[in-house]
Design a protein around this motif. Structure first.
Motif, PDB file in Angstrom:
ATOM      1  N   PHE A 245      -4.146   4.764 -32.551  1.00  0.00           N
ATOM      2  CA  PHE A 245      -2.938   5.218 -33.009  1.00  0.00           C
ATOM      3  C   PHE A 245      -2.859   4.889 -34.822  1.00  0.00           C
ATOM      4  O   PHE A 245      -3.397   4.364 -35.149  1.00  0.00           O
ATOM      5  CB  PHE A 245      -1.511   4.741 -32.330  1.00  0.00           C
ATOM      6  N   ILE A 246      -1.842   5.680 -34.906  1.00  0.00           N
ATOM      7  CA  ILE A 246      -1.929   5.835 -36.718  1.00  0.00           C
ATOM      8  C   ILE A 246      -1.159   4.712 -37.291  1.00  0.00           C
ATOM      9  O   ILE A 246      -0.022   3.982 -36.899  1.00  0.00           O
ATOM     10  CB  ILE A 246      -0.997   7.208 -36.917  1.00  0.00           C
ATOM     11  N   ALA A 247      -1.847   4.183 -38.253  1.00  0.00           N
ATOM     12  CA  ALA A 247      -1.089   3.052 -39.079  1.00  0.00           C
ATOM     13  C   ALA A 247      -0.094   3.434 -40.106  1.00  0.00           C
ATOM     14  O   ALA A 247      -0.382   3.739 -41.233  1.00  0.00           O
ATOM     15  CB  ALA A 247      -2.314   2.408 -39.734  1.00  0.00           C
ATOM     16  N   THR A 248       1.226   3.501 -39.801  1.00  0.00           N
ATOM     17  CA  THR A 248       2.236   3.864 -40.505  1.00  0.00           C
ATOM     18  C   THR A 248       3.007   2.371 -41.218  1.00  0.00           C
ATOM     19  O   THR A 248       2.667   1.652 -40.931  1.00  0.00           O
ATOM     20  CB  THR A 248       3.396   4.787 -39.649  1.00  0.00           C
ATOM     21  N   HIS A 249       3.790   2.740 -42.252  1.00  0.00           N
ATOM     22  CA  HIS A 249       4.408   1.827 -42.938  1.00  0.00           C
ATOM     23  C   HIS A 249       5.230   1.037 -42.220  1.00  0.00           C
ATOM     24  O   HIS A 249       5.310   0.013 -41.898  1.00  0.00           O
ATOM     25  CB  HIS A 249       5.054   2.448 -44.314  1.00  0.00           C
ATOM     26  N   GLN A 250       6.089   1.911 -41.445  1.00  0.00           N
ATOM     27  CA  GLN A 250       6.982   1.205 -40.287  1.00  0.00           C
ATOM     28  C   GLN A 250       6.334   0.547 -39.187  1.00  0.00           C
ATOM     29  O   GLN A 250       6.790  -0.763 -38.986  1.00  0.00           O
ATOM     30  CB  GLN A 250       7.547   2.484 -39.685  1.00  0.00           C
ATOM     31  N   ARG A 251       5.293   0.990 -38.876  1.00  0.00           N
ATOM     32  CA  ARG A 251       4.752   0.213 -37.677  1.00  0.00           C
ATOM     33  C   ARG A 251       3.876  -1.277 -38.393  1.00  0.00           C
ATOM     34  O   ARG A 251       3.973  -2.189 -37.415  1.00  0.00           O
ATOM     35  CB  ARG A 251       3.484   1.326 -37.329  1.00  0.00           C
ATOM     36  N   TYR A 252       3.677  -1.257 -39.546  1.00  0.00           N
ATOM     37  CA  TYR A 252       2.861  -2.214 -40.279  1.00  0.00           C
ATOM     38  C   TYR A 252       3.973  -3.121 -40.365  1.00  0.00           C
ATOM     39  O   TYR A 252       3.923  -4.374 -40.001  1.00  0.00           O
ATOM     40  CB  TYR A 252       2.457  -1.780 -41.477  1.00  0.00           C
ATOM     41  N   LEU A 253       5.083  -2.900 -40.883  1.00  0.00           N
ATOM     42  CA  LEU A 253       6.313  -3.779 -41.022  1.00  0.00           C
ATOM     43  C   LEU A 253       6.665  -4.224 -39.696  1.00  0.00           C
ATOM     44  O   LEU A 253       6.877  -5.648 -39.564  1.00  0.00           O
ATOM     45  CB  LEU A 253       7.612  -3.199 -41.847  1.00  0.00           C
ATOM     46  N   ILE A 254       6.783  -3.618 -38.735  1.00  0.00           N
ATOM     47  CA  ILE A 254       7.330  -4.053 -37.520  1.00  0.00           C
ATOM     48  C   ILE A 254       6.462  -5.204 -36.702  1.00  0.00           C
ATOM     49  O   ILE A 254       6.883  -6.196 -36.463  1.00  0.00           O
ATOM     50  CB  ILE A 254       7.604  -2.901 -36.488  1.00  0.00           C
ATOM     51  N   PHE A 255       5.104  -4.735 -36.831  1.00  0.00           N
ATOM     52  CA  PHE A 255       4.322  -5.652 -36.527  1.00  0.00           C
ATOM     53  C   PHE A 255       3.917  -7.015 -37.293  1.00  0.00           C
ATOM     54  O   PHE A 255       4.214  -8.257 -36.686  1.00  0.00           O
ATOM     55  CB  PHE A 255       2.622  -4.980 -36.690  1.00  0.00           C
ATOM     56  N   GLN A 256       4.054  -7.070 -38.508  1.00  0.00           N
ATOM     57  CA  GLN A 256       4.333  -8.137 -39.339  1.00  0.00           C
ATOM     58  C   GLN A 256       5.601  -9.063 -38.860  1.00  0.00           C
ATOM     59  O   GLN A 256       5.361 -10.278 -38.978  1.00  0.00           O
ATOM     60  CB  GLN A 256       4.409  -7.832 -40.661  1.00  0.00           C
ATOM     61  N   THR A 257       6.505  -8.301 -38.811  1.00  0.00           N
ATOM     62  CA  THR A 257       7.855  -8.903 -38.526  1.00  0.00           C
ATOM     63  C   THR A 257       7.552  -9.798 -37.245  1.00  0.00           C
ATOM     64  O   THR A 257       8.221 -10.899 -36.992  1.00  0.00           O
ATOM     65  CB  THR A 257       8.842  -8.159 -38.365  1.00  0.00           C
ATOM     66  N   ILE A 258       7.169  -9.129 -36.334  1.00  0.00           N
ATOM     67  CA  ILE A 258       6.991  -9.945 -34.932  1.00  0.00           C
ATOM     68  C   ILE A 258       6.076 -10.877 -35.012  1.00  0.00           C
ATOM     69  O   ILE A 258       6.496 -12.161 -34.665  1.00  0.00           O
ATOM     70  CB  ILE A 258       6.618  -8.669 -33.835  1.00  0.00           C
ATOM     71  N   VAL A 259       5.133 -10.675 -35.489  1.00  0.00           N
ATOM     72  CA  VAL A 259       3.971 -11.871 -35.999  1.00  0.00           C
ATOM     73  C   VAL A 259       4.817 -13.036 -36.563  1.00  0.00           C
ATOM     74  O   VAL A 259       4.718 -14.193 -36.216  1.00  0.00           O
ATOM     75  CB  VAL A 259       2.611 -11.467 -36.688  1.00  0.00           C
ATOM     76  N   SER A 260       5.557 -12.797 -37.629  1.00  0.00           N
ATOM     77  CA  SER A 260       5.875 -13.743 -38.456  1.00  0.00           C
ATOM     78  C   SER A 260       7.083 -14.297 -37.945  1.00  0.00           C
ATOM     79  O   SER A 260       7.729 -15.641 -38.208  1.00  0.00           O
ATOM     80  CB  SER A 260       6.234 -13.343 -39.891  1.00  0.00           C
ATOM     81  N   LEU A 261       8.223 -13.700 -36.974  1.00  0.00           N
ATOM     82  CA  LEU A 261       9.286 -14.304 -36.541  1.00  0.00           C
ATOM     83  C   LEU A 261       8.745 -15.238 -35.501  1.00  0.00           C
ATOM     84  O   LEU A 261       9.363 -16.439 -35.441  1.00  0.00           O
ATOM     85  CB  LEU A 261      10.048 -13.262 -35.770  1.00  0.00           C
ATOM     86  N   GLY A 262       7.922 -14.953 -34.733  1.00  0.00           N
ATOM     87  CA  GLY A 262       7.249 -16.012 -33.986  1.00  0.00           C
ATOM     88  C   GLY A 262       8.024 -16.468 -32.531  1.00  0.00           C
ATOM     89  O   GLY A 262       7.613 -16.174 -31.644  1.00  0.00           O
ATOM     90  N   ASP A 263       9.438 -17.061 -32.991  1.00  0.00           N
ATOM     91  CA  ASP A 263      10.046 -17.284 -31.672  1.00  0.00           C
ATOM     92  C   ASP A 263      10.633 -16.079 -30.868  1.00  0.00           C
ATOM     93  O   ASP A 263      11.820 -15.965 -31.025  1.00  0.00           O
ATOM     94  CB  ASP A 263      11.272 -18.293 -31.998  1.00  0.00           C
ATOM     95  N   ASN A 264      10.118 -15.671 -29.972  1.00  0.00           N
ATOM     96  CA  ASN A 264      10.569 -14.580 -28.844  1.00  0.00           C
ATOM     97  C   ASN A 264      11.818 -13.832 -29.441  1.00  0.00           C
ATOM     98  O   ASN A 264      12.716 -13.606 -28.694  1.00  0.00           O
ATOM     99  CB  ASN A 264      11.116 -15.559 -27.690  1.00  0.00           C
ATOM    100  N   PRO A 265      11.491 -12.928 -30.468  1.00  0.00           N
ATOM    101  CA  PRO A 265      12.725 -11.997 -30.885  1.00  0.00           C
ATOM    102  C   PRO A 265      12.950 -11.019 -29.886  1.00  0.00           C
ATOM    103  O   PRO A 265      12.255 -10.704 -28.881  1.00  0.00           O
ATOM    104  CB  PRO A 265      12.132 -11.408 -32.169  1.00  0.00           C
ATOM    105  N   THR A 266      14.240 -10.441 -29.974  1.00  0.00           N
ATOM    106  CA  THR A 266      14.448  -9.215 -29.451  1.00  0.00           C
ATOM    107  C   THR A 266      14.442  -8.086 -30.198  1.00  0.00           C
ATOM    108  O   THR A 266      14.235  -8.116 -31.343  1.00  0.00           O
ATOM    109  CB  THR A 266      16.312  -9.303 -28.845  1.00  0.00           C
TER     110      THR A 266
END
Lengths: 157, 157
Positions: free
Chosen positions: B19-40
């Motif tokens: 799949f395509i590497a978009t800016h949004q997708r990148y930020l969402i991914f980064q955020t999930i990884v950095s939030l760490g604790d089971n976000p909704t």
DNA sequence: CTAGATGCAAACAGTTTGCGTCACT
DNA sequence: AGTGACGCAAACTGTTTGCATCTAG
């Protein structure tokens, strides 16, 4: 499988737990026990409806809450409220508060062997497992509404 | 804690997964990884919004689905869709289909020791535990959409 | 008789979908 | 240039709530 509980027995369970033994309540309880396989509120509703067409879905929900609060039945989807995700880094167990549904990461990690195919439903493919400890978090156990509600379960054989 | 992944690395992960590497997708991914604790999804959305105010909640949802399908992140609430209850009889493990979210009772039952208080969040009280095996059920693994999507996870340190 | 339970309908929260536009590759 | 992703808004699904009425104790 389909165990029938005499109404009198249900009555005494209710008395012990401090709530009224209504016809609806009795049927809902019976249905949950006899369905056995992890029903949803909808499914319980549909089933009870067969013998009591006037039953309301809201009543089913309210009673499920009552039973769960008194630990007469268990919620096996304590985190149903919203999706929760985690980045697949270090595996660890979770603690889920049954009331506010917050999820806490635990240091602890229970290692489990990959299940044998014969342990899984036919044709299913295993990806990962979750170990969840369920109970009340600090703030919810301070809110008295949910504390010490457990009625001794009756001996339904 | 907050691990940063270079965009190029993310790009190659996406390419691998198809799949395509978009800016949004990148930020969402980064955020999930950095939030760490089971976000909704909401929490991820709120966080991403800080750096990208135009982001849409639907985009967050769609990307979470994509990541989960490709096993880049995990859904730790595989049964979120609806509540499920069970009468507290014989304990047993469950298998939950990550796609259709059906729950299957397993014969198997993993015994776990009651956790020590020190293993739980401070002030929490333990009631019961759940062991859930997650994967695809027979019919969902036949529906090709969800099969064999796993992209080799990148080495994010 | 009265506290608590029911049934209805309306409100809610979280999620999903359809579609026109946009942007990676 | 074309396919897939985005953003918006509307639709949905499952759950909860408020309130008038009823009923077990």
């Amino acid at each position: 499988m389909s165990k029938t509980i005499p109404f009198e027995e249900f009555q005494s369970l209710c008395r012990r737990a401090g709530f009224i033994a209504t016809h609806q309540r009795y049927l809902i309880f019976q249905t949950i026990v006899s369905l056995g396989d992890n029903p949803t509120p909808e499914e319980v509703f549909e089933r009870v409806r067969r013998s009591l067409p006037g039953i309301s879905l809201a009543t089913v929900y309210k009673n499920i809450d009552t039973f769960v609060d008194h630990r007469i039945i268990r919620d096996i989807s304590p985190n149903y409220g919203s999706r929760r995700i985690e980045s697949a880094s270090t595996p660890h167990d979770h603690f889920v508060c049954r009331v506010c549904r917050r999820v806490f990461d635990l240091e602890k990690h229970t290692e489990l062997a990959r299940p044998a195919n014969t342990d899984l439903p036919h044709g299913a493919s295993f990806e990962y497992h979750l170990v969840e400890f369920v109970g009340l978090c600090r703030s919810c156990s301070h809110a008295s509404r949910f504390r010490d509600k457990a009625a001794r379960p009756m001996a339904h054989n």
